[in-house]
Design a protein around this motif. Structure first.
Motif, PDB file in Angstrom:
ATOM      1  N   THR A   1       0.501   2.789  -7.323  1.00  0.00           N
ATOM      2  CA  THR A   1      -0.677   2.350  -8.061  1.00  0.00           C
ATOM      3  C   THR A   1      -1.811   3.305  -7.721  1.00  0.00           C
ATOM      4  OG1 THR A   1       0.043   0.067  -7.922  1.00  0.00           O
ATOM      5  CG2 THR A   1      -2.265   0.431  -8.452  1.00  0.00           C
ATOM      6  N   VAL A   2      -2.359   3.943  -8.745  1.00  0.00           N
ATOM      7  CA  VAL A   2      -3.432   4.916  -8.524  1.00  0.00           C
ATOM      8  C   VAL A   2      -4.585   4.622  -9.470  1.00  0.00           C
ATOM      9  CG1 VAL A   2      -1.879   6.745  -7.739  1.00  0.00           C
ATOM     10  CG2 VAL A   2      -2.452   6.584 -10.156  1.00  0.00           C
ATOM     11  N   CYS A   3      -5.752   5.079  -9.073  1.00  0.00           N
ATOM     12  CA  CYS A   3      -6.917   4.952  -9.951  1.00  0.00           C
ATOM     13  C   CYS A   3      -6.847   6.045 -11.012  1.00  0.00           C
ATOM     14  CB  CYS A   3      -8.210   5.093  -9.157  1.00  0.00           C
ATOM     15  SG  CYS A   3      -8.501   3.689  -8.071  1.00  0.00           S
ATOM     16  N   ASN A   4      -7.440   5.767 -12.151  1.00  0.00           N
ATOM     17  CA  ASN A   4      -7.458   6.719 -13.255  1.00  0.00           C
ATOM     18  C   ASN A   4      -7.960   8.071 -12.766  1.00  0.00           C
ATOM     19  OD1 ASN A   4      -7.251   7.588 -15.939  1.00  0.00           O
ATOM     20  ND2 ASN A   4      -9.426   7.210 -16.269  1.00  0.00           N
ATOM     21  N   GLY A   5      -7.227   9.130 -13.065  1.00  0.00           N
ATOM     22  CA  GLY A   5      -7.618  10.480 -12.682  1.00  0.00           C
ATOM     23  C   GLY A   5      -7.062  10.919 -11.343  1.00  0.00           C
TER      24      GLY A   5
END
Length: 171
Positions: free
Chosen positions: A97-101
């Motif tokens: 799970t990663v943040c946008n960008g």
């Protein structure tokens, strides 16, 4: 009548699990063929095939050619069936799970003599042991691993990368 010639056997071996085994011997006019092999294999075909081989199909295959009452010597051929190693996708981010960008790196355990094709939702994205997703896209990532010597491949189970969008400020 003279005895039929001693047959030779050719086979597309070694094979990967799931491939088709093709056994062949020379044509003898008016002959019948007596094939036997592992996993209770028998055939009267000149050139029999076994689709979707498993480990149980590895071993010694034999053929005897009979013309009238005359039988040839029995000829044997060893067939090897190879299983691809288990390949698993790992990530430098335990939850994927990663943040946008942001980025995430996915990799697969390396085996010599193999090639790798990564996909995102079925579309090809890279051909290395690991793929670094800069500005990761959300979706299901899989890798197809091909044993180049045996020319067979397996697809690993997909792993999902979730991309979180930052909240929009409300002023």
């Amino acid at each position: 009548a003279s005895a039929p010639p001693t047959p030779t056997i050719t086979a597309n071996t070694p094979l990967c699990i799931g491939a088709t085994l093709n056994l062949q011997t020379e044509t003898v006019p008016g002959a019948t063929y007596i094939w036997t092999g592992p996993n209770d294999f028998t055939s009267a075909s000149e050139d029999p095939s076994i689709p979707s081989v498993t480990d149980a199909h590895a071993g010694i295959y034999s053929v005897q050619v009979q013309v009238g009452v005359c039988k040839s010597e029995v000829t044997t051929k060893r067939v090897d069936v190879a299983r691809l190693a288990d390949f698993t996708i790992t990530s430098n981010n335990a939850t994927n799970t990663v943040c946008n960008g942001n980025s995430v790196t996915l990799s697969v355990n390396n085996q010599a003599g193999h090639t790798y094709q990564w996909t995102l939702d079925g579309a090809n994205i890279g051909g290395e042991i690991s793929t670094s997703l800069v500005a990761a896209q959300q979706g299901v990532y899989t890798v197809v691993v091909t044993n180049t010597a045996l020319n067979c491949s397996t697809e690993t189970a997909g792993t999902t990368v979730t991309v979180l969008q930052p909240p929009v400020a409300d002023f």
